[in-house]
Scaffold this active site. Structure first.
Site: not given
Ligand code: UD1
Length: 358
Positions: A62, A128, A154, A158, A182, A184, A204, A236, A299, A301-302
């Site tokens: 850890d 990030s 989170y 960072k 990074y 995505n 994700n 993204r 969602r 915060g997006d």
């Molecule tokens: C998020 C974080 C990023 C972080 C990364 C690590 C934010 C804004 N971004 O990225 O800082 O480094 O996670 O894990 O906080 N989506 C759907 N349905 C789902 C899942 C995702 O529609 O079930 C969409 C989301 O709304 C987004 C896109 O897919 O538009 C990508 O989402 P995700 O893979 O979670 O990545 P981020 O949100 O971009």
């Protein structure tokens, strides 16, 4: 093997960490992993070892345990640290802020303090793109784009992580620090031996898609279709994890050539944005699978859209992403179908012996 340079990779059993360990070994480095596997599984280690055909040095520790981490620094001569280890689920960080601050900050403080004590001056920090304020004209974000107020604990960890290292560098001018922001990361190693292994329900997009297509999850919800984008869904910059891993090798090599007191922020993205709907269509056409999905509310915060200006990485690190989005998606699917199954190892090894494609 003795002349290989040892590099500490915290979180080396994780998604980006494991792919980076592979690339480091294939480029002549000797990575040493510290990871307690809270967000990984033994199969990832087996996968790395199959790919590189050697045993990996791993400490199941850890990273918040300062004394144990210090013991590792005592027995190795690291030339660099790549600090991946951190919690990364945005939603969970909102629900459990103390868990995120305690883990992400204490691990960083321990590793940074020990790096300085043991004269390890080259440091790469996983940051990030979530730190950026998206420009109103929706242009690609460069490293000069202003930062926003973090939208989750989170994201705060960072931002604070970068701040902490910048402050430490002021009194430790021998440090050379690379902040890699990074976009995505998606996909998996082409061998199918390692890939993303979310514990529990994925947050994700890509693992959610592949697990839904596999029938492990019932349905994907697309978060919002009323954004101001061509098809109404978020955009993204999805980048193959092996490209990200290669950028870390380029980053270590670049840091080694730099003078002390170097600090740089570099974006790791492709420069291309793709919407959620486009990713779903690509997934369906590449794999031939019909995905069960529906539109749902936005969602919290997006960001509407964000993609990288990746010119600085090209200029400084001489690195650019080279794998296509199709490759990234198909590798993620291959991993989902075969992950951890013994047959994947056997198939790969047979193909290698015969010199055929896998
Ligand atoms: C998020 C974080 C990023 C972080 C990364 C690590 C934010 C804004 N971004 O990225 O800082 O480094 O996670 O894990 O906080 N989506 C759907 N349905 C789902 C899942 C995702 O529609 O079930 C969409 C989301 O709304 C987004 C896109 O897919 O538009 C990508 O989402 P995700 O893979 O979670 O990545 P981020 O949100 O971009």
């Amino acid at each position: 093997m003795e002349n290989r340079k040892e590099i500490l990779v915290t979180g080396g059993a994780g998604f980006i960490g494991s792919h980076t360990v592979v690339e480091l070994i294939q480029n002549g480095f000797d990575p040493v992993i510290i990871d307690d596997f809270r967000n990984s599984e033994e199969v990832i280690l087996e996968g790395i070892e199959r790919i590189v055909k050697r045993k990996i040095k791993v400490y199941r520790i850890d990273l918040t345990d300062y004394n144990k981490v210090r013991e590792v620094f005592k027995v190795h001569q690291f030339c660099a640290v790549i600090h991946f280890a951190a919690y990364k689920a945005v939603g969970e960080s909102v629900d459990r802020p103390i868990k995120y601050y305690r883990n992400n900050l204490n691990t960083l403080l321990n590793v940074a303090e020990l790096a300085i004590e043991f004269n390890v001056f080259e440091f790469i920090f996983s940051s990030s793109c979530t730190l950026y304020e998206v420009p109103l004209d929706c242009a690609a974000v460069s490293e000069k784009t202003p930062l926003c107020e973090p939208t989750s604990p989170y994201a705060s960890t960072k931002k604070m992580g970068e701040r902490i290292l910048n402050d430490i560098a002021k009194t430790n001018p021998r440090l050379k620090i690379l902040f890699l922001r990074y976009f995505n990361p998606i996909g998996a190693h082409f061998s199918g031996f390692i890939g993303e292994l979310p514990q529990g329900r994925p947050n994700n997009l890509l693992p959610y898609i592949t697990q839904t297509a596999m029938g492990k999850l019932q349905e994907l919800t697309v978060f919002g279709n009323d954004y101001d984008t061509a098809d109404g869904t978020c955009i993204r910059d999805y980048i193959h994890v092996s490209d990200i891993a290669e950028a870390h090798v380029a980053g270590v090599q670049w840091l080694m050539e730099q003078l002390p007191n170097t600090k740089e922020v570099i974006n790791l993205g492709t420069g291309q944005g793709k919407s959620v709907s486009e990713i779903i269509s690509l997934f369906e056409s590449i794999t031939g699978e019909k995905l069960n999905w529906k539109f749902g509310p936005r969602r919290a915060g997006d960001k509407e859209q964000i993609f990288a200006n990746a010119q600085k990485a090209k200029k400084l690190l001489r690195w650019t992403s080279r794998r296509s989005i199709e490759e990234a998606i198909s590798s993620a699917w291959k991993w989902e179908m075969k992950k951890g199954s013994p047959s994947v190892f056997i198939c790969y090894e047979k193909a290698q012996q015969k010199g055929t494609c896998f």
